[in-house]
Design an enzyme around this catalytic site. Structure first.
Site, PDB file in Angstrom:
ATOM      1  N   CYS A  14       0.839  -1.197   0.000  1.00 43.58           N
ATOM      2  CA  CYS A  14       0.000   0.000   0.000  1.00 43.58           C
ATOM      3  C   CYS A  14       0.883   1.259   0.000  1.00 43.58           C
ATOM      4  O   CYS A  14       1.605   1.494  -0.956  1.00 43.58           O
ATOM      5  CB  CYS A  14      -0.998  -0.035   1.157  1.00 43.58           C
TER       6      CYS A  14
ATOM      7  N   HIS B 286      -3.732  -4.768  -0.248  1.00 43.58           N
ATOM      8  CA  HIS B 286      -3.326  -5.341   1.041  1.00 43.58           C
ATOM      9  C   HIS B 286      -3.408  -6.870   0.973  1.00 43.58           C
ATOM     10  O   HIS B 286      -4.481  -7.437   1.155  1.00 43.58           O
ATOM     11  CB  HIS B 286      -4.245  -4.842   2.157  1.00 43.58           C
TER      12      HIS B 286
ATOM     13  N   GLU C 215      -2.450  -8.974   3.134  1.00 44.02           N
ATOM     14  CA  GLU C 215      -2.815  -9.497   4.453  1.00 44.02           C
ATOM     15  C   GLU C 215      -4.310  -9.417   4.726  1.00 44.02           C
ATOM     16  O   GLU C 215      -4.808 -10.002   5.689  1.00 44.02           O
ATOM     17  CB  GLU C 215      -2.025  -8.764   5.547  1.00 44.02           C
TER      18      GLU C 215
END
Length: 196
Positions: free
Chosen positions: A78, A177, A179
């Protein structure tokens, strides 16, 4: 050991938890002596470019990352991806790490920021091994990379194509992202950890 660079901003714990889900040991640290013992580095980021770069510089991490990336793979996530570029025009003009030629500029169309799931295409590099064209990842950003095609590892369409992943040498970056992107995100992190 994977080093997660702590400069006072970013979703560090969620990245650490995703790596642990892959069976990887992950250290969150802003101490270069600790980061020196890590085989790969991840630079997460949320917030504004100028404030984030100021934090990196205040800790001496900007110079450290520029030196380490010569021999160590680095993944920016990001805002961390945006730091890899030469400069950003978010709320002014700020210098980046200059690991990838290009700039960071605001979207000019659509709802800003782009928040939610979007697909990636034009996949290049081992970062996307085993990930299908059109796979969806989770995005939250109002600014995007502008760079030459040779640095683009993936693209996303948001009122026109833009680079959603970039690379140059040992530096890799993803605007989304991983994650927060379920199985596809875990696969990408696994690929990063295993890249030769």
């Amino acid at each position: 050991m994977i080093g997660i660079v702590d400069y006072g901003a970013g979703n560090l714990r969620s990245v650490q938890k995703a790596l642990e889900a892959l069976g990887r040991r992950a250290l969150i640290s802003g101490d270069v002596r600790e980061l020196d013992g890590c085989e790969r580095l991840i630079l997460p980021g949320v917030g504004s470019f100028g404030a984030g770069m100021a934090q990196l510089k205040a800790r001496g991490l900007d110079a450290y990352l520029k030196e380490r990336v010569r021999s160590t793979k680095l993944l920016g996530i990001c805002l961390g991806m945006q730091f890899l570029l030469e400069k950003s025009y978010e709320d002014g003009e700020f210098e980046g790490l200059s690991l990838v030629e290009g700039s960071v500029e605001r979207f000019t169309q659509g709802k800003i920021p782009q928040i939610g799931w979007n697909s990636v295409h034009g996949l290049k590099t081992a970062l996307f091994a085993g990930i299908e064209e059109g796979t969806y990842f989770y995005f939250v950003h109002g600014y995007r990379a502008v760079c030459a095609e040779k640095y683009v590892a993936a693209k996303t369409d948001y009122y026109g194509d833009y680079p959603s992943a970039v690379y140059a040498g040992n530096a890799y970056g993803v605007q989304f992202h991983p994650e927060k992107s379920g199985e596809a995100g875990l696969r990408l992190l696994k690929n990063f950890c295993e890249m030769s």
